[in-house]
Enzyme design. Structure first.
Site, PDB file in Angstrom:
ATOM      1  N   ASN A  48       8.310  -1.534   5.246  1.00 26.23           N
ATOM      2  CA  ASN A  48       9.352  -1.271   4.257  1.00 26.23           C
ATOM      3  C   ASN A  48      10.560  -2.167   4.549  1.00 26.23           C
ATOM      4  O   ASN A  48      10.867  -2.485   5.700  1.00 26.23           O
ATOM      5  CB  ASN A  48       9.732   0.213   4.175  1.00 26.23           C
ATOM      6  CG  ASN A  48      10.191   0.826   5.471  1.00 26.23           C
ATOM      7  OD1 ASN A  48       9.765   0.419   6.556  1.00 26.23           O
ATOM      8  ND2 ASN A  48      11.059   1.826   5.389  1.00 26.23           N
ATOM      9  N   GLU A  50      14.447  -2.334   3.289  1.00 26.93           N
ATOM     10  CA  GLU A  50      15.525  -1.699   2.524  1.00 26.93           C
ATOM     11  C   GLU A  50      16.607  -2.714   2.166  1.00 26.93           C
ATOM     12  O   GLU A  50      16.570  -3.861   2.606  1.00 26.93           O
ATOM     13  CB  GLU A  50      16.092  -0.523   3.327  1.00 26.93           C
ATOM     14  CG  GLU A  50      15.064   0.580   3.518  1.00 26.93           C
ATOM     15  CD  GLU A  50      15.606   1.789   4.240  1.00 26.93           C
ATOM     16  OE1 GLU A  50      16.701   1.706   4.852  1.00 26.93           O
ATOM     17  OE2 GLU A  50      14.927   2.835   4.190  1.00 26.93           O
ATOM     18  N   CYS A  59       8.588  -0.844  -0.515  1.00 22.51           N
ATOM     19  CA  CYS A  59       7.781  -0.045   0.410  1.00 22.51           C
ATOM     20  C   CYS A  59       6.839  -0.941   1.231  1.00 22.51           C
ATOM     21  O   CYS A  59       6.459  -2.037   0.792  1.00 22.51           O
ATOM     22  CB  CYS A  59       6.924   0.949  -0.361  1.00 22.51           C
ATOM     23  SG  CYS A  59       7.833   2.168  -1.314  1.00 22.51           S
ATOM     24  N   GLU A  61       3.662  -0.490   1.766  1.00 25.75           N
ATOM     25  CA  GLU A  61       2.376  -0.673   1.092  1.00 25.75           C
ATOM     26  C   GLU A  61       2.449  -1.816   0.085  1.00 25.75           C
ATOM     27  O   GLU A  61       1.566  -2.671   0.013  1.00 25.75           O
ATOM     28  CB  GLU A  61       1.961   0.609   0.351  1.00 25.75           C
ATOM     29  CG  GLU A  61       1.811   1.829   1.237  1.00 25.75           C
ATOM     30  CD  GLU A  61       3.085   2.663   1.307  1.00 25.75           C
ATOM     31  OE1 GLU A  61       4.186   2.091   1.514  1.00 25.75           O
ATOM     32  OE2 GLU A  61       2.981   3.888   1.157  1.00 25.75           O
ATOM     33  N   CYS A  97       4.059   6.544  -1.982  1.00 24.46           N
ATOM     34  CA  CYS A  97       4.852   7.042  -3.107  1.00 24.46           C
ATOM     35  C   CYS A  97       4.127   6.748  -4.424  1.00 24.46           C
ATOM     36  O   CYS A  97       3.119   6.026  -4.456  1.00 24.46           O
ATOM     37  CB  CYS A  97       6.246   6.401  -3.091  1.00 24.46           C
ATOM     38  SG  CYS A  97       6.293   4.714  -3.721  1.00 24.46           S
ATOM     39  N   CYS A 100       3.729   2.984  -5.372  1.00 28.85           N
ATOM     40  CA  CYS A 100       2.691   2.295  -4.594  1.00 28.85           C
ATOM     41  C   CYS A 100       1.295   2.721  -5.043  1.00 28.85           C
ATOM     42  O   CYS A 100       0.376   1.897  -5.098  1.00 28.85           O
ATOM     43  CB  CYS A 100       2.882   2.552  -3.104  1.00 28.85           C
ATOM     44  SG  CYS A 100       4.306   1.676  -2.423  1.00 28.85           S
TER      45      CYS A 100
HETATM   46 ZN    ZN Z   1       5.884   3.220  -2.052  1.00 29.61          ZN
END
Ligand code: ZN
Length: 142
Positions: A48, A50, A59, A61, A97, A100
């Protein structure tokens, strides 16, 4: 990118745990690593990333997917995902999430394997259609 064929989910789990080390998460301090296995046996890792403008974050993934897609890969077998608070071992499974899952749906069939990882030994494995039932895909708009 690792070139050797990985047929062992434990090795993919370890690659996800290792990829977590590169996470950039100065705001949430929740770090995620992912390891995506292509049909050809290559592994693309992601973490990830940010941003001070929160919506610009990505993210782990999707980082792995976008790396692979941008290198011309289109067929995938599995992804391992590990997440937890920075500096700690994962306390729980980190499920992908919704965004993703939708990206997985774009490039993977229903049998794509999603492996959530607490440790190399402690992991759970699901088919994509188990974690994204009744998904929306390109076949709906063609
Ligand atoms: Zn995600």
């Amino acid at each position: 990118m690792t070139k050797q064929k990985i047929t062992d989910a434990g090795a993919l789990a370890q690659a996800a745990l290792d990829a977590r080390e590169n996470a950039y998460a100065p705001y949430s301090h929740y770090t995620v690593g992912a390891a995506l296995l292509t049909e050809e046996g290559e592994v693309f890792t992601g973490c990830n990333i940010e941003n001070a403008s929160y919506g610009a974050a990505n993210c782990g993934e999707r980082t792995a997917f976008f790396k692979a897609i941008s290198q011309g890969r289109r067929r995938f077998q599995a992804i391992a995902i590990a997440g937890g608070m920075e500096g700690e071992e994962p306390k729980d499974y980190a499920y992908p999430c919704g965004i993703c899952r939708q990206v997985m749906r774009e490039f993977c069939d229903d049998g794509f394997q999603v492996i959530v990882v607490k440790s190399v030994e402690d992991r759970r494995q699901y088919r994509l259609d188990e974690i994204l039932p009744f998904g929306f895909g390109g076949e709906s708009i063609r």
